[in-house]
Structure formats: structure tokens, C-alpha cells
Enzyme design. Structure first.
Site, PDB file in Angstrom:
ATOM      1  N   GLY A 146       0.854  -1.192   0.000  1.00 19.95           N
ATOM      2  CA  GLY A 146       0.000   0.000   0.000  1.00 19.95           C
ATOM      3  C   GLY A 146       0.881   1.230   0.000  1.00 19.95           C
ATOM      4  O   GLY A 146       1.541   1.529   1.003  1.00 19.95           O
ATOM      5  N   GLY A 148       0.218   4.674  -0.630  1.00 19.75           N
ATOM      6  CA  GLY A 148      -0.421   5.986  -0.663  1.00 19.75           C
ATOM      7  C   GLY A 148       0.370   6.970   0.168  1.00 19.75           C
ATOM      8  O   GLY A 148       1.601   6.879   0.281  1.00 19.75           O
ATOM      9  N   VAL A 150       0.593   7.432   3.464  1.00 16.43           N
ATOM     10  CA  VAL A 150       1.316   6.841   4.590  1.00 16.43           C
ATOM     11  C   VAL A 150       2.464   5.976   4.095  1.00 16.43           C
ATOM     12  O   VAL A 150       3.586   6.040   4.618  1.00 16.43           O
ATOM     13  CB  VAL A 150       0.351   6.021   5.474  1.00 16.43           C
ATOM     14  CG1 VAL A 150       1.128   5.212   6.509  1.00 16.43           C
ATOM     15  CG2 VAL A 150      -0.649   6.937   6.164  1.00 16.43           C
ATOM     16  N   ASP A 169       1.492  -1.426  -5.006  1.00 19.31           N
ATOM     17  CA  ASP A 169       0.342  -0.533  -4.926  1.00 19.31           C
ATOM     18  C   ASP A 169      -0.509  -0.725  -6.170  1.00 19.31           C
ATOM     19  O   ASP A 169       0.000  -1.112  -7.230  1.00 19.31           O
ATOM     20  CB  ASP A 169       0.792   0.932  -4.829  1.00 19.31           C
ATOM     21  CG  ASP A 169      -0.356   1.865  -4.449  1.00 19.31           C
ATOM     22  OD1 ASP A 169      -0.740   1.860  -3.260  1.00 19.31           O
ATOM     23  OD2 ASP A 169      -0.876   2.566  -5.328  1.00 19.31           O
ATOM     24  N   ARG A 231      -5.544  -1.591   8.849  1.00 16.46           N
ATOM     25  CA  ARG A 231      -6.810  -1.974   9.466  1.00 16.46           C
ATOM     26  C   ARG A 231      -6.703  -3.433   9.900  1.00 16.46           C
ATOM     27  O   ARG A 231      -6.131  -4.267   9.191  1.00 16.46           O
ATOM     28  CB  ARG A 231      -7.985  -1.788   8.499  1.00 16.46           C
ATOM     29  CG  ARG A 231      -8.421  -0.337   8.296  1.00 16.46           C
ATOM     30  CD  ARG A 231      -9.003   0.236   9.583  1.00 16.46           C
ATOM     31  NE  ARG A 231      -9.528   1.595   9.406  1.00 16.46           N
ATOM     32  CZ  ARG A 231      -8.829   2.694   9.641  1.00 16.46           C
ATOM     33  NH1 ARG A 231      -7.551   2.589  10.014  1.00 16.46           N
ATOM     34  NH2 ARG A 231      -9.389   3.883   9.497  1.00 16.46           N
ATOM     35  N   GLU A 260     -11.959  -4.198  17.739  1.00 15.43           N
ATOM     36  CA  GLU A 260     -11.394  -3.238  18.677  1.00 15.43           C
ATOM     37  C   GLU A 260     -12.464  -2.765  19.652  1.00 15.43           C
ATOM     38  O   GLU A 260     -13.532  -2.361  19.224  1.00 15.43           O
ATOM     39  CB  GLU A 260     -10.792  -2.051  17.917  1.00 15.43           C
ATOM     40  CG  GLU A 260      -9.619  -2.472  17.039  1.00 15.43           C
ATOM     41  CD  GLU A 260      -8.965  -1.295  16.312  1.00 15.43           C
ATOM     42  OE1 GLU A 260      -9.371  -0.131  16.548  1.00 15.43           O
ATOM     43  OE2 GLU A 260      -8.056  -1.531  15.516  1.00 15.43           O
ATOM     44  N   HIS A 279      -4.252   1.097  18.564  1.00 15.11           N
ATOM     45  CA  HIS A 279      -4.677   2.014  17.500  1.00 15.11           C
ATOM     46  C   HIS A 279      -4.293   3.460  17.838  1.00 15.11           C
ATOM     47  O   HIS A 279      -5.131   4.374  17.817  1.00 15.11           O
ATOM     48  CB  HIS A 279      -6.185   1.894  17.259  1.00 15.11           C
ATOM     49  CG  HIS A 279      -6.565   2.226  15.840  1.00 15.11           C
ATOM     50  ND1 HIS A 279      -7.625   1.640  15.197  1.00 15.11           N
ATOM     51  CD2 HIS A 279      -6.030   3.098  14.937  1.00 15.11           C
ATOM     52  CE1 HIS A 279      -7.741   2.117  13.974  1.00 15.11           C
ATOM     53  NE2 HIS A 279      -6.772   3.011  13.792  1.00 15.11           N
TER      54      HIS A 279
END
Length: 324
Positions: A146, A148, A150, A169, A231, A260, A279
């Protein structure tokens, strides 16, 4: 004629409200908080926040009033429901707004796993001063899943240490110099086989839910480390616990959990060499300042009819990245 309504649901202070009202003087700004957001959003024209309470998105859409959702989180699973996807409501994310603190937190997690801090912490409680094996971040291969806002910041932070950085990605464009390879998703297996540390930065979508299952984790290099700051539902809980128990993974760190708070019955609490943080990777003393600045810039663009930052492709579930 009454003003249009901008409803907020993030922990803004009075000074932030002053800044937002100055950026949108023709809007009534309502600081709903978690207590009133489910009610106030029904009559909102613009909504900015991350509701932790149930929202009836079907009712919101059917009211026909809401025009734009500005998420105060990079993840959009809290608002990008089927009714919203099917509607004309514009959605923008906070991708990149929290990237500094998430990357910093992740660096801490990776160093803690590689330098075996969990073992030493447990030894301290037993008053044992015994040398144990450690691993290095320096010269290791770091894989980022991923890429993006971040993920890109993650690469910059790890670049001075890592010997090699690879990433995958959905839109493998604009590869920065600090990244050795930027691959499409079809190359995920190559990344897993090559990486000493795998960091998950991808959004939660139907395609990524459960992506890291027993089969995927088995493709990781034996003795590698898995870090999830994305996530919790992306990683199957039992598969992670099994991989740690079998020592296929040397260690892991999660800032997010499938449920959570993580229930006391979860195997992850007792999994060996697993660091759990609740988190908090996105926390920062400047988080609300940064989010307010971002919202105000997008408000300026909205009122001027200019393209919004982080415009989400609602079918993809995140902003589409185009090559510069």
C-alpha cells in the site's frame, strides 16, 4: 435564508472552530462530537469527521441534503457504505495528513521487534540480565504494501536504515528514489519472498479484507516480521497467531485489531513476540491542527469550485493516484 450546515465530529478545540468558521463564513459550523453526530448529520450539508457511533447512512442519503464527506481519517470504512457509494455524495479522505506520526510509530515498532525488546522487557520483570539474539533493521529489505500517503512517508523514514525498500500498490506510479522497486499488486508474492519486514499501509476494502491469511503469510520469508498499521481486518487473526506460534514469523506488531478493543479471549494476547498497541499510530500533538488546516484548504477549494484534495474513487475505496 438559513446558512448551510457544516457538521464536525473530530476533537476540535475552540481555536480550531474559529479557524474553520473563518474558512467557511457562509456556513453554520456545528461541533457535534460523538454524542450528537448521528442526529446532526441528518441535516448536514458538509460533514467532517470519523464517527465511532453507528450512523444510519441510508437515512442520511435518503434525506438528500449531504453533499460532501471529509473523513478525518485516512481509512474510509467508517463512512464508505453501500448507500454512500451509490449516492452523489462527494467523499474525500485524510490520506497523508497523519503520515508523519504513523511512520514514526511504525519505525518504533519495527526497531522493537528487530532488537527483541519484547524478550528483554519480559527479562527485566524477572530481573534477568542475559544477552539474547537480536536482528537488524540496517541493511534489511523493507516491503511496504500500500503506497499511498502513509506508505510513501514510510519509505522516506525507513530509507536511511533499510538496505532496500520495495513496495506494491494498485497505482505503481511516481516511484521515489528511495524505493528500489514499486510493483503492481500482482507482484505481492515477490515482495513477500524478498522482505525481512513487511509493513501494511493499505486501505480496508472488500479486496483487502483477509488478504493476509495463512496462505499469504506462508509466502513471507521465514523469520520475517509483519507490521500492521492499516486496518485489523486485513490480517486474519488465527493465521497471524499460528505463524508466530510456529516461528514462521520471528515477530509481529499490530496497532490495529480485527475487533477493537481486542477481546480478552483473543489468541493474540498470548502470541509470542507480538507487540500490540491500541490504535494509537495516528496520535500526535499536532494531529488536530493538521486536520483543521487540511479541512480549511478543502473548504476553500469547495467554495471556489476547485478540485478537492484526496478525492475518493468510491468504487475503489480510496483516492486514485495518477502519474505526475
Amino acid at each position: 435564508m438559513s446558512k448551510e450546515r457544516l457538521v464536525l465530529c473530530f476533537p476540535a478545540e475552540d481555536r480550531h472552530l474559529v479557524q474553520i468558521r473563518a474558512a467557511a463564513p457562509d456556513y453554520q459550523v456545528i461541533d457535534a462530537g460523538q454524542e450528537r453526530v448521528a442526529e446532526e448529520i441528518l441535516s448536514a450539508d458538509i460533514y467532517c469527521g470519523h464517527a465511532k457511533v453507528p450512523i444510519d447512512w441510508r437515512q442520511v442519503v435518503d434525506s438528500g441534503r449531504l453533499k460532501w464527506i471529509q473523513s478525518s481519517a485516512a481509512g474510509l470504512d467508517h463512512c464508505l457504505t453501500a448507500p454512500v457509494i451509490e449516492s452523489t455524495i462527494v467523499v474525500t479522505s485524510a490520506s497523508g495528513v497523519l503520515s508523519d506520526q504513523v511512520a514514526e510509530h511504525t519505525l518504533g515498532l519495527v526497531i522493537a521487534t528487530q532488537r527483541n525488546f519484547v524478550t528483554f522487557w519480559e527479562a527485566k520483570k524477572r530481573k534477568e540480565f542475559i544477552r539474547r539474539p537480536t536482528r537488524d533493521v540496517t541493511h534489511s529489505t523493507v516491503g511496504i504494501v500500500g503506497f499511498g500517503g502513509v506508505g510513501r512517508r514510510m519509505a522516506e523514514v525507513f530509507a536511511p536504515l533499510a538496505g532496500r525498500i520495495v513496495a506494491v500498490d494498485l497505482f505503481p506510479v511516481d516511484k521515489p528514489e528511495c524505493v528500489d522497486q514499486l510493483w503492481p499488486p500482482e507482484q505481492l508474492d515477490a515482495l513477500l519472498a524478498a522482505s525481512d519486514v513487511v509493513i501494511l499501509c493499505l486501505p480496508l476494502t472488500p479486496q483487502t479484507t483477509g488478504l493476509f491469511n495463512a496462505e499469504t503469510i506462508a509466502k513471507m520469508k521465514p523469520g520475517a516480521v509483519l507490521v500492521n498499521v492499516a486496518r485489523g481486518q486485513i490480517v486474519e487473526e488465527e493465521a497471524l497467531a499460528d505463524a508466530l506460534a510456529s516461528k514462521h514469523l520471528a515477530a509481529a506488531a499490530i496497532d490495529v485489531a480485527p475487533q477493537e478493543p481486542l477481546p480478552p479471549t483473543s489468541r493474540l494476547w498470548d502470541a509470542p513476540n507480538l507487540i500490540i498497541t491500541p490504535h494509537v499510530a495516528g496520535q500526535s500533538a499536532r494531529r488536530i491542527d493538521n486536520m483543521t488546516h487540511f479541512l480549511c484548504e478543502n473548504l476553500r477549494r469547495w467554495r471556489a469550485g476547485e478540485p478537492l484534495l484526496n478525492l475518493v474513487d468510491k468504487e475503489l475505496g480510496f483516492p486514485r493516484r495518477e502519474s505526475n
